[in-house]
Design a protein around this motif. Sequence first.
Motif, PDB file in Angstrom:
ATOM      1  N   PRO A   1       0.758  -1.231   0.033  1.00  0.00           N
ATOM      2  CA  PRO A   1      -0.044  -0.107  -0.032  1.00  0.00           C
ATOM      3  C   PRO A   1       0.805   1.582  -0.032  1.00  0.00           C
ATOM      4  CG  PRO A   1      -0.990  -1.609   1.707  1.00  0.00           C
ATOM      5  CD  PRO A   1       0.216  -2.208   1.123  1.00  0.00           C
ATOM      6  N   LYS A   2       2.116   1.164   0.726  1.00  0.00           N
ATOM      7  CA  LYS A   2       2.841   2.357   0.729  1.00  0.00           C
ATOM      8  C   LYS A   2       3.548   3.097  -0.653  1.00  0.00           C
ATOM      9  CE  LYS A   2       6.870  -0.034   2.379  1.00  0.00           C
ATOM     10  NZ  LYS A   2       7.620  -0.331   3.407  1.00  0.00           N
ATOM     11  N   ASN A   3       3.591   1.807  -1.551  1.00  0.00           N
ATOM     12  CA  ASN A   3       4.013   2.131  -2.892  1.00  0.00           C
ATOM     13  C   ASN A   3       3.177   2.131  -3.944  1.00  0.00           C
ATOM     14  OD1 ASN A   3       6.809   1.844  -1.796  1.00  0.00           O
ATOM     15  ND2 ASN A   3       6.749  -0.200  -1.979  1.00  0.00           N
ATOM     16  N   VAL A   4       2.082   1.477  -3.736  1.00  0.00           N
ATOM     17  CA  VAL A   4       1.363   1.465  -5.089  1.00  0.00           C
ATOM     18  C   VAL A   4       0.497   2.528  -5.610  1.00  0.00           C
ATOM     19  CG1 VAL A   4      -1.135   0.699  -3.957  1.00  0.00           C
ATOM     20  CG2 VAL A   4      -0.219  -0.300  -5.962  1.00  0.00           C
ATOM     21  N   ASP A   5       0.354   3.363  -4.485  1.00  0.00           N
ATOM     22  CA  ASP A   5      -0.548   4.802  -4.691  1.00  0.00           C
ATOM     23  C   ASP A   5       0.376   5.825  -5.793  1.00  0.00           C
ATOM     24  OD1 ASP A   5      -3.112   4.085  -3.826  1.00  0.00           O
ATOM     25  OD2 ASP A   5      -2.613   5.167  -1.753  1.00  0.00           O
ATOM     26  N   LEU A   6       1.856   5.530  -5.321  1.00  0.00           N
ATOM     27  CA  LEU A   6       2.583   6.303  -5.902  1.00  0.00           C
ATOM     28  C   LEU A   6       2.866   5.937  -7.089  1.00  0.00           C
ATOM     29  CD1 LEU A   6       4.631   8.979  -5.174  1.00  0.00           C
ATOM     30  CD2 LEU A   6       6.284   7.268  -4.857  1.00  0.00           C
ATOM     31  N   ILE A   7       3.037   4.633  -7.441  1.00  0.00           N
ATOM     32  CA  ILE A   7       3.359   3.776  -8.853  1.00  0.00           C
ATOM     33  C   ILE A   7       2.102   4.352  -9.718  1.00  0.00           C
ATOM     34  CG2 ILE A   7       3.637   1.574  -9.657  1.00  0.00           C
ATOM     35  CD1 ILE A   7       5.355   0.948  -7.182  1.00  0.00           C
ATOM     36  N   ARG A   8       0.999   4.266  -9.158  1.00  0.00           N
ATOM     37  CA  ARG A   8      -0.020   4.524 -10.162  1.00  0.00           C
ATOM     38  C   ARG A   8      -0.111   5.876 -10.862  1.00  0.00           C
ATOM     39  NH1 ARG A   8      -4.388   0.961  -6.531  1.00  0.00           N
ATOM     40  NH2 ARG A   8      -4.088  -0.904  -7.327  1.00  0.00           N
ATOM     41  N   MET A   9       0.726   6.656 -10.402  1.00  0.00           N
ATOM     42  CA  MET A   9       0.928   8.038 -10.930  1.00  0.00           C
ATOM     43  C   MET A   9       1.108   7.743 -12.379  1.00  0.00           C
ATOM     44  SD  MET A   9       2.736  10.073  -7.786  1.00  0.00           S
ATOM     45  CE  MET A   9       2.832  11.569  -9.010  1.00  0.00           C
ATOM     46  N   ASP A  10       2.158   6.613 -12.653  1.00  0.00           N
ATOM     47  CA  ASP A  10       2.608   6.522 -14.074  1.00  0.00           C
ATOM     48  C   ASP A  10       1.354   5.548 -14.724  1.00  0.00           C
ATOM     49  OD1 ASP A  10       4.511   6.208 -16.072  1.00  0.00           O
ATOM     50  OD2 ASP A  10       4.578   4.119 -15.698  1.00  0.00           O
ATOM     51  N   ASN A  11       1.050   6.053 -16.047  1.00  0.00           N
ATOM     52  CA  ASN A  11       0.099   5.226 -16.751  1.00  0.00           C
ATOM     53  C   ASN A  11       0.460   3.898 -17.259  1.00  0.00           C
ATOM     54  OD1 ASN A  11       1.787   5.631 -19.071  1.00  0.00           O
ATOM     55  ND2 ASN A  11       0.513   6.838 -20.418  1.00  0.00           N
ATOM     56  N   ASP A  12       1.609   3.620 -17.008  1.00  0.00           N
ATOM     57  CA  ASP A  12       2.056   2.291 -17.411  1.00  0.00           C
ATOM     58  C   ASP A  12       2.231   1.233 -16.350  1.00  0.00           C
ATOM     59  OD1 ASP A  12       2.828   0.014 -19.150  1.00  0.00           O
ATOM     60  OD2 ASP A  12       4.929   0.653 -19.317  1.00  0.00           O
ATOM     61  N   ASN A  13       1.498   1.780 -15.222  1.00  0.00           N
ATOM     62  CA  ASN A  13       1.937   1.054 -13.892  1.00  0.00           C
ATOM     63  C   ASN A  13       1.370  -0.350 -13.747  1.00  0.00           C
ATOM     64  OD1 ASN A  13      -0.835   0.704 -12.634  1.00  0.00           O
ATOM     65  ND2 ASN A  13      -0.778   2.881 -13.268  1.00  0.00           N
ATOM     66  N   ARG A  14       0.317  -0.963 -14.540  1.00  0.00           N
ATOM     67  CA  ARG A  14      -0.058  -2.179 -14.489  1.00  0.00           C
ATOM     68  C   ARG A  14       0.831  -3.372 -14.718  1.00  0.00           C
ATOM     69  NH1 ARG A  14      -5.073  -0.115 -16.782  1.00  0.00           N
ATOM     70  NH2 ARG A  14      -6.836  -0.094 -15.160  1.00  0.00           N
ATOM     71  N   ALA A  15       1.439  -2.972 -15.898  1.00  0.00           N
ATOM     72  CA  ALA A  15       2.443  -4.079 -16.200  1.00  0.00           C
ATOM     73  C   ALA A  15       3.800  -4.150 -15.178  1.00  0.00           C
ATOM     74  CB  ALA A  15       3.519  -3.599 -17.871  1.00  0.00           C
ATOM     75  N   ILE A  16       4.189  -3.184 -14.676  1.00  0.00           N
ATOM     76  CA  ILE A  16       5.202  -3.142 -13.486  1.00  0.00           C
ATOM     77  C   ILE A  16       4.864  -3.688 -12.287  1.00  0.00           C
ATOM     78  CG2 ILE A  16       7.154  -2.011 -12.377  1.00  0.00           C
ATOM     79  CD1 ILE A  16       7.204  -2.467 -15.686  1.00  0.00           C
ATOM     80  N   LEU A  17       3.490  -3.562 -11.917  1.00  0.00           N
ATOM     81  CA  LEU A  17       2.720  -4.067 -10.648  1.00  0.00           C
ATOM     82  C   LEU A  17       2.747  -5.580 -10.706  1.00  0.00           C
ATOM     83  CD1 LEU A  17       0.389  -1.282  -9.699  1.00  0.00           C
ATOM     84  CD2 LEU A  17       2.479  -1.875  -8.506  1.00  0.00           C
ATOM     85  N   SER A  18       2.707  -6.215 -12.135  1.00  0.00           N
ATOM     86  CA  SER A  18       2.266  -7.576 -12.434  1.00  0.00           C
ATOM     87  C   SER A  18       3.612  -8.226 -12.269  1.00  0.00           C
ATOM     88  CB  SER A  18       1.713  -7.814 -13.580  1.00  0.00           C
ATOM     89  OG  SER A  18       2.463  -7.232 -14.834  1.00  0.00           O
ATOM     90  N   LEU A  19       4.848  -7.407 -12.180  1.00  0.00           N
ATOM     91  CA  LEU A  19       6.177  -8.337 -12.004  1.00  0.00           C
ATOM     92  C   LEU A  19       6.114  -8.988 -10.505  1.00  0.00           C
ATOM     93  CD1 LEU A  19       8.787  -5.571 -12.884  1.00  0.00           C
ATOM     94  CD2 LEU A  19       7.823  -7.502 -14.166  1.00  0.00           C
ATOM     95  N   GLU A  20       4.937  -8.937  -9.554  1.00  0.00           N
ATOM     96  CA  GLU A  20       4.915  -9.490  -8.410  1.00  0.00           C
ATOM     97  C   GLU A  20       3.551 -10.302  -8.484  1.00  0.00           C
ATOM     98  OE1 GLU A  20       7.016  -6.689  -5.131  1.00  0.00           O
ATOM     99  OE2 GLU A  20       4.906  -6.587  -5.394  1.00  0.00           O
ATOM    100  N   ARG A  21       3.437 -11.438  -8.030  1.00  0.00           N
ATOM    101  CA  ARG A  21       2.392 -12.202  -8.015  1.00  0.00           C
ATOM    102  C   ARG A  21       2.124 -12.491  -6.434  1.00  0.00           C
ATOM    103  NH1 ARG A  21       3.597 -17.252  -9.146  1.00  0.00           N
ATOM    104  NH2 ARG A  21       5.304 -17.563 -10.257  1.00  0.00           N
ATOM    105  N   TYR A  22       1.315 -12.812  -6.064  1.00  0.00           N
ATOM    106  CA  TYR A  22       0.995 -13.206  -4.514  1.00  0.00           C
ATOM    107  C   TYR A  22       0.522 -14.791  -4.341  1.00  0.00           C
ATOM    108  CZ  TYR A  22       2.326  -8.672  -2.825  1.00  0.00           C
ATOM    109  OH  TYR A  22       3.060  -7.469  -2.755  1.00  0.00           O
ATOM    110  N   LYS A  23       1.431 -15.303  -3.621  1.00  0.00           N
ATOM    111  CA  LYS A  23       1.113 -16.984  -3.454  1.00  0.00           C
ATOM    112  C   LYS A  23       1.152 -17.096  -1.771  1.00  0.00           C
ATOM    113  CE  LYS A  23       2.617 -21.343  -4.967  1.00  0.00           C
ATOM    114  NZ  LYS A  23       3.724 -22.238  -5.714  1.00  0.00           N
ATOM    115  N   ASP A  24       0.115 -17.732  -1.191  1.00  0.00           N
ATOM    116  CA  ASP A  24      -0.198 -17.834  -0.021  1.00  0.00           C
ATOM    117  C   ASP A  24       0.484 -16.532   0.855  1.00  0.00           C
ATOM    118  OD1 ASP A  24      -0.775 -20.471  -0.389  1.00  0.00           O
ATOM    119  OD2 ASP A  24       1.256 -21.157  -0.335  1.00  0.00           O
TER     120      ASP A  24
END
Length: 200
Positions: A125-148
């Motif tokens: 949460p402390k990073n995602v709002d800042l990263i969403r300032m960029d219009n290409d954020n979805r591709a980079i946020l998908s560099l992480e996936r969550y497992k358990d």
Amino acid sequence: TVLLSIEEQQAKEAAKIDAEEERRQRMQPRPYTNEIPSHYKNGSLTTDNNQIGYIRNIESAPMFHPLELPDRQLRKLVLYTDIRDTYHDLYNSEATGLKENIAQRDKLNALYDDFVRQFGNLNSPKNVDLIRMDNDNRAILSLERYKDGLAVKADILDHPVAFNKNELKHVDTSEEALTASLNKYGNVNLQYMAGLTDKP
């Protein structure tokens, strides 16, 4: 002494006004003269002269719009843009060359690991709002996936995803070529089959 004190105050005031004017000038939009990568769009975050900001009017007259941010957020976004640009370079080089780019993958892993070490996971949460300032954020946020509940690196950080390293290059019979075509395309692709068998 009183006169000196007044002169000192006036000098401090003048220096303060000069500093404020310089800051105002640095925050003005200005032409963006750097090369524009193919993945940039209007609203992409980018750096220019040690500042971070948005790029606008890409199609006609690109303009850089600086952002005023605290130092930690500035460092976070600069590292984020390095990750984004390296990711696109890696994906595009492997998609066009159909060859693994180990150096770019190592660079992307190093940048990602550095970001996580300094600032935590991309999707925290402390990073995602800042990263969403960029219009290409979805591709980079998908560099992480969550497992358990734990962040796991996406496949591109481990191996090519733009092509299959284990894809068939040659088969001996027409039947094998037909099976490969059906598996890959879901239909009979004669050009692909001929390429696999070296037969017309």
